[in-house]
Design an enzyme around this catalytic site. Structure first.
Site, PDB file in Angstrom:
ATOM      1  N   SER A  11     -10.241 -13.712   2.390  1.00 10.98           N
ATOM      2  CA  SER A  11     -10.946 -13.156   3.713  1.00 10.98           C
ATOM      3  C   SER A  11     -11.138 -14.376   4.520  1.00 10.98           C
ATOM      4  CB  SER A  11     -12.284 -12.443   3.554  1.00 10.98           C
ATOM      5  OG  SER A  11     -13.023 -12.318   4.695  1.00 10.98           O
TER       6      SER A  11
ATOM      7  N   TYR B  63     -20.733 -12.196  -0.249  1.00  8.36           N
ATOM      8  CA  TYR B  63     -19.368 -11.970   0.123  1.00  8.36           C
ATOM      9  C   TYR B  63     -18.459 -13.349   0.364  1.00  8.36           C
ATOM     10  CZ  TYR B  63     -15.206  -9.645   2.398  1.00  8.36           C
ATOM     11  OH  TYR B  63     -13.863  -9.070   2.486  1.00  8.36           O
TER      12      TYR B  63
HETATM   13  P1  NAP Z   1     -11.817  -0.524   0.831  1.00  6.11           P
HETATM   14  O1  NAP Z   1     -11.069   0.480   1.704  1.00  6.11           O
HETATM   15  O2  NAP Z   1     -13.115  -0.234   0.596  1.00  6.11           O
HETATM   16  O3  NAP Z   1     -10.812  -0.629  -0.613  1.00  6.11           O
HETATM   17  C1  NAP Z   1     -11.464  -1.139  -1.817  1.00  6.11           C
HETATM   18  C2  NAP Z   1     -11.026  -0.532  -3.014  1.00  6.11           C
HETATM   19  O4  NAP Z   1     -11.409  -1.267  -4.148  1.00  6.11           O
HETATM   20  C3  NAP Z   1     -11.612   0.667  -3.187  1.00  6.11           C
HETATM   21  O5  NAP Z   1     -10.720   1.759  -3.321  1.00  6.11           O
HETATM   22  C4  NAP Z   1     -12.902   0.676  -4.019  1.00  6.11           C
HETATM   23  O6  NAP Z   1     -13.070   1.619  -4.709  1.00  6.11           O
HETATM   24  C5  NAP Z   1     -11.885  -0.473  -4.939  1.00  6.11           C
HETATM   25  N1  NAP Z   1     -13.128  -1.321  -6.157  1.00  6.11           N
HETATM   26  C6  NAP Z   1     -14.288  -1.590  -5.385  1.00  6.11           C
HETATM   27  N2  NAP Z   1     -14.665  -2.275  -6.540  1.00  6.11           N
HETATM   28  C7  NAP Z   1     -14.025  -2.034  -7.620  1.00  6.11           C
HETATM   29  C8  NAP Z   1     -13.995  -2.221  -9.082  1.00  6.11           C
HETATM   30  N3  NAP Z   1     -15.044  -3.193  -9.535  1.00  6.11           N
HETATM   31  N4  NAP Z   1     -12.978  -1.956  -9.808  1.00  6.11           N
HETATM   32  C9  NAP Z   1     -11.791  -1.469  -9.252  1.00  6.11           C
HETATM   33  N5  NAP Z   1     -11.779  -1.114  -7.845  1.00  6.11           N
HETATM   34  C10 NAP Z   1     -12.752  -1.401  -6.967  1.00  6.11           C
HETATM   35  O7  NAP Z   1     -11.543  -1.808   1.406  1.00  6.11           O
HETATM   36  P2  NAP Z   1     -10.371  -2.883   1.983  1.00  6.11           P
HETATM   37  O8  NAP Z   1     -11.023  -3.247   3.593  1.00  6.11           O
HETATM   38  O9  NAP Z   1      -9.001  -2.292   1.775  1.00  6.11           O
HETATM   39  O10 NAP Z   1     -10.421  -4.198   1.001  1.00  6.11           O
HETATM   40  C11 NAP Z   1      -9.635  -4.604   0.106  1.00  6.11           C
HETATM   41  C12 NAP Z   1      -9.778  -6.085  -0.080  1.00  6.11           C
HETATM   42  O11 NAP Z   1      -9.600  -6.935   1.275  1.00  6.11           O
HETATM   43  C13 NAP Z   1     -11.066  -6.517  -0.381  1.00  6.11           C
HETATM   44  O12 NAP Z   1     -10.973  -7.604  -1.317  1.00  6.11           O
HETATM   45  C14 NAP Z   1     -11.739  -7.057   0.932  1.00  6.11           C
HETATM   46  O13 NAP Z   1     -12.823  -7.914   0.594  1.00  6.11           O
HETATM   47  C15 NAP Z   1     -10.591  -7.728   1.576  1.00  6.11           C
HETATM   48  N6  NAP Z   1     -10.666  -7.910   3.066  1.00  6.11           N
HETATM   49  C16 NAP Z   1     -10.907  -6.825   3.914  1.00  6.11           C
HETATM   50  C17 NAP Z   1     -11.398  -7.006   5.277  1.00  6.11           C
HETATM   51  C18 NAP Z   1     -11.106  -5.770   6.056  1.00  6.11           C
HETATM   52  O14 NAP Z   1     -11.769  -6.141   7.157  1.00  6.11           O
HETATM   53  N7  NAP Z   1     -11.332  -4.551   5.660  1.00  6.11           N
HETATM   54  C19 NAP Z   1     -11.317  -8.286   5.586  1.00  6.11           C
HETATM   55  C20 NAP Z   1     -10.974  -9.104   4.695  1.00  6.11           C
HETATM   56  C21 NAP Z   1     -10.725  -8.992   3.344  1.00  6.11           C
HETATM   57  P3  NAP Z   1     -14.540   2.622  -4.046  1.00  6.11           P
HETATM   58  O15 NAP Z   1     -14.119   2.780  -2.807  1.00  6.11           O
HETATM   59  O16 NAP Z   1     -14.701   3.639  -4.937  1.00  6.11           O
HETATM   60  O17 NAP Z   1     -15.576   1.538  -3.907  1.00  6.11           O
END
Ligand code: NAP
Length: 253
Positions: A145, A158
């Site tokens: 990130s 985070y």
């Molecule tokens: P998201 O929509 O919340 O997707 C994350 C997924 O990971 C969800 O399905 C969640 O399940 C699952 N998860 C969480 N903990 C887990 C575990 N222990 N084992 C297996 N699965 C797990 O979030 P996203 O925004 O797509 O994020 C994806 C990645 O991008 C993350 O690493 C995040 O830090 C990174 N990121 C996101 C952003 C942003 O702005 N969105 C920015 C920078 C980086 P549940 O929903 O059931 O918890």
């Protein structure tokens, strides 16, 4: 002549593929010819992603996995080998965020965030690397990130986990590039997913996000998925230990 697919016949494990960036990555990988193991702890989300891939005539399976648990991770990768015979690509995408002042963060919340976001990269990579070494190569893409590059208020655990992913990516790349395992990471800016939904719904926060992003919109999951295809394909063979920032320009200022 038919267009050559960028991930033809590759087998990819994508963690956190039940939602957001992981789901978009799974769908785009499948359209580029990869077979997908969707690893997520959410049953509903994981199964929905598989259904969407199958609707498009792709191949995918869901394995309920807590990526912070070694036993779960090892079982998930063994199922991938049993089902598809190999693992070419690992996308370490699953992640969580917890908010609050650092001095009020509980030890247990700190551990949970570090375990899900950073330890998982170690566990999943440790499990798949031996097979990649035997095959003569592979691709690992870690989702960090911009919070691993610059400070963000109220999300200390985070930021630490995402900075750790960048450092670990560089170390792993150094260790395994000589044996043709490409290991890189992506640093997304603000992307519209379940993780950021509540923040974006708050007018003041949205205004802050939009005014901090030179490109005139917030990010979509597909913006990250497309960058991940590049790092998972042969097109990036000479790229090692890189941090590919996909943030609409947030961090260039
Ligand atoms: P998201 O929509 O919340 O997707 C994350 C997924 O990971 C969800 O399905 C969640 O399940 C699952 N998860 C969480 N903990 C887990 C575990 N222990 N084992 C297996 N699965 C797990 O979030 P996203 O925004 O797509 O994020 C994806 C990645 O991008 C993350 O690493 C995040 O830090 C990174 N990121 C996101 C952003 C942003 O702005 N969105 C920015 C920078 C980086 P549940 O929903 O059931 O918890």
């Amino acid at each position: 002549m038919a267009k050559k697919l960028r991930l033809e016949n590759k087998v990819a494990i994508i963690t956190g593929a039940g939602s957001g960036i992981g789901r978009a990555t799974a769908l785009i990988f499948s359209r580029e010819g990869a077979k997908i193991l969707v690893a997520d702890w959410s049953d509903t989300g994981g199964k929905e992603t598989v259904e969407q891939i199958k609707k498009e005539k792709g191949e995918a399976i869901f394995v309920k996995t807590d990526v912070s648990n070694a036993e779960n991770v090892n079982k998930m990768a063994d199922i991938c080998l049993a089902e598809f015979g190999r693992i070419d690509i690992l996308v370490n995408n699953a992640g969580i965020v917890k908010f609050g002042p650092l001095h009020e963060t509980s030890e247990s919340d700190w551990d949970t965030v570090l375990n899900v976001n950073l330890k998982s990269v170690f566990l999943c990579s440790k499990k798949v690397i031996p097979g990649m070494l035997k095959q003569g190569g592979g691709k690992i893409v870690n989702v960090s990130s911009i919070a691993g590059l610059v400070g963000f208020d109220q999300i200390g655990s985070y930021c630490a986990s995402k900075g750790g992913i960048i450092a670990l990516t560089r170390e792993m790349a150094l260790e395994y590039a000589p044996r043709k395992i490409n290991i890189n990471c992506i640093a997304p800016g603000v992307i519209k997913t379940a993780m950021t939904k509540d923040m974006i719904a708050d007018p003041a926060q949205r205004q802050f996000f939009e005014s901090s992003t030179p490109y005139p919109r917030l990010g979509e999951s597909e913006d990250i998925a497309m960058a991940t295809v590049y790092l998972a394909s042969g097109e990036s063979d000479f790229v090692a230990g890189e941090v590919l920032v996909v943030d609409g320009g947030w961090t260039i200022k």
